[in-house]
Write a protein that holds these residues in place. Sequence first.
Motif, PDB file in Angstrom:
ATOM      1  N   LYS A  11       0.838  -1.187   0.000  1.00 60.00           N
ATOM      2  CA  LYS A  11       0.000   0.000   0.000  1.00 60.00           C
ATOM      3  C   LYS A  11       0.877   1.242   0.000  1.00 60.00           C
ATOM      4  CE  LYS A  11      -3.953  -2.103   2.329  1.00 60.00           C
ATOM      5  NZ  LYS A  11      -4.886  -2.032   3.482  1.00 60.00           N
ATOM      6  N   SER A  12       0.423   2.247  -0.694  1.00 53.18           N
ATOM      7  CA  SER A  12       1.133   3.517  -0.728  1.00 53.18           C
ATOM      8  C   SER A  12       0.110   4.628  -0.896  1.00 53.18           C
ATOM      9  CB  SER A  12       2.165   3.541  -1.864  1.00 53.18           C
ATOM     10  OG  SER A  12       1.525   3.392  -3.118  1.00 53.18           O
ATOM     11  N   TYR A  13       0.588   5.850  -0.715  1.00 56.77           N
ATOM     12  CA  TYR A  13      -0.282   7.015  -0.834  1.00 56.77           C
ATOM     13  C   TYR A  13       0.210   7.902  -1.964  1.00 56.77           C
ATOM     14  CZ  TYR A  13      -2.304   5.876   3.723  1.00 56.77           C
ATOM     15  OH  TYR A  13      -2.940   5.239   4.767  1.00 56.77           O
ATOM     16  N   ASN A  14      -0.731   8.588  -2.570  1.00 55.45           N
ATOM     17  CA  ASN A  14      -0.404   9.574  -3.590  1.00 55.45           C
ATOM     18  C   ASN A  14      -0.832  10.943  -3.077  1.00 55.45           C
ATOM     19  OD1 ASN A  14      -1.523  11.232  -6.175  1.00 55.45           O
ATOM     20  ND2 ASN A  14       0.318  10.065  -6.682  1.00 55.45           N
ATOM     21  N   LEU A  15       0.116  11.845  -2.994  1.00 54.11           N
ATOM     22  CA  LEU A  15      -0.144  13.189  -2.494  1.00 54.11           C
ATOM     23  C   LEU A  15      -0.033  14.171  -3.653  1.00 54.11           C
ATOM     24  CD1 LEU A  15      -0.578  15.230  -0.173  1.00 54.11           C
ATOM     25  CD2 LEU A  15       1.920  15.270   0.124  1.00 54.11           C
TER      26      LEU A  15
ATOM     27  N   GLU B 200       4.806  10.438  -4.083  1.00 52.87           N
ATOM     28  CA  GLU B 200       4.447   9.071  -3.695  1.00 52.87           C
ATOM     29  C   GLU B 200       4.970   8.828  -2.283  1.00 52.87           C
ATOM     30  OE1 GLU B 200       4.835   4.453  -5.249  1.00 52.87           O
ATOM     31  OE2 GLU B 200       6.304   5.945  -5.873  1.00 52.87           O
TER      32      GLU B 200
ATOM     33  N   GLU C 242      -4.809  10.798   8.556  1.00 51.82           N
ATOM     34  CA  GLU C 242      -4.593  11.443   7.264  1.00 51.82           C
ATOM     35  C   GLU C 242      -5.220  12.826   7.220  1.00 51.82           C
ATOM     36  OE1 GLU C 242      -5.966   8.478   7.581  1.00 51.82           O
ATOM     37  OE2 GLU C 242      -4.689   6.981   6.599  1.00 51.82           O
TER      38      GLU C 242
ATOM     39  N   LEU D 171      -4.955  13.579  -0.894  1.00 48.48           N
ATOM     40  CA  LEU D 171      -4.201  12.430  -0.388  1.00 48.48           C
ATOM     41  C   LEU D 171      -5.035  11.183  -0.641  1.00 48.48           C
ATOM     42  CD1 LEU D 171      -1.686  11.416   1.145  1.00 48.48           C
ATOM     43  CD2 LEU D 171      -3.008  11.675   3.259  1.00 48.48           C
ATOM     44  N   SER D 172      -4.576  10.337  -1.543  1.00 43.74           N
ATOM     45  CA  SER D 172      -5.338   9.144  -1.925  1.00 43.74           C
ATOM     46  C   SER D 172      -4.516   7.895  -1.659  1.00 43.74           C
ATOM     47  CB  SER D 172      -5.739   9.197  -3.403  1.00 43.74           C
ATOM     48  OG  SER D 172      -4.594   9.351  -4.225  1.00 43.74           O
ATOM     49  N   LEU D 173      -5.223   6.834  -1.291  1.00 43.45           N
ATOM     50  CA  LEU D 173      -4.588   5.553  -0.980  1.00 43.45           C
ATOM     51  C   LEU D 173      -4.484   4.723  -2.252  1.00 43.45           C
ATOM     52  CD1 LEU D 173      -3.534   3.450   1.071  1.00 43.45           C
ATOM     53  CD2 LEU D 173      -5.900   2.702   1.354  1.00 43.45           C
ATOM     54  N   ARG D 174      -3.311   4.158  -2.456  1.00 38.59           N
ATOM     55  CA  ARG D 174      -3.077   3.274  -3.584  1.00 38.59           C
ATOM     56  C   ARG D 174      -2.711   1.902  -3.048  1.00 38.59           C
ATOM     57  NH1 ARG D 174       1.356   5.830  -7.335  1.00 38.59           N
ATOM     58  NH2 ARG D 174       0.815   3.963  -8.509  1.00 38.59           N
TER      59      ARG D 174
END
Length: 230
Positions: free
Chosen positions: A143-147, A194, A203, A221-224
Amino acid sequence: MFDFSLSDINTDNPSILSVVYALLMSFILATFVSFTYEKTSANNRSPGHFIQSMILGAIIATIVAQAIGDSIGRGLGMLGVLAMIRFRTNISQPRNMIFIFASLALGISCGVFAFNVAFYGTLLFCTLAFLLSISPLKQYIKKSYNLRVTFESVDRTSVNKVFDYLESKNIAANLLRMDTISNLGKIEKECNWEIGQLPTSDELTIVEDLSAIEHVKTVRLSLRSDEEII
């Protein structure tokens, strides 16, 4: 008079009962493969139509294999027809693609009346899938986040403040791209980071802190996840 004998299987002109038996066998085995996929996929978030596509795809493969039979001409004609069809569905996870191939393979096996191959092949495939799901090689979800931050000014000061904030919170961020865009005559800057992992689960606090920085217009801020979403 129709021939309903399963003992007399002719791939060029199969009996009605043999066709029905092949379709039912394909449906049952494909359902078992779909059940295996659902139970062995960690945090499965695939919609129902992906599960249905494996079952329906196996039935279509059975019909195509029976329609072709042993005719080379039919096979070349079917190849030409299928070549005109463009499949634009994006399946980025190799594991999901393997399950699709498994459904098509068992459908073809049933279509050519190779029921032993279809049954034992499906049994072995599903057994190995269950064993791998509980082994050290089980599916790993990253899991990662996109900012994404949009600035009202192209001044790098605000961008540096975002970097300083992420560093102060021990957030490891990788700048993917920085774009300068024109919006209604105004020049804006948009940056995409990323983030591998957030040290805190709050968050909302991070978004509020970044939004309070001078010249920051929007913060997203979205979760990937590497887990396939079809």
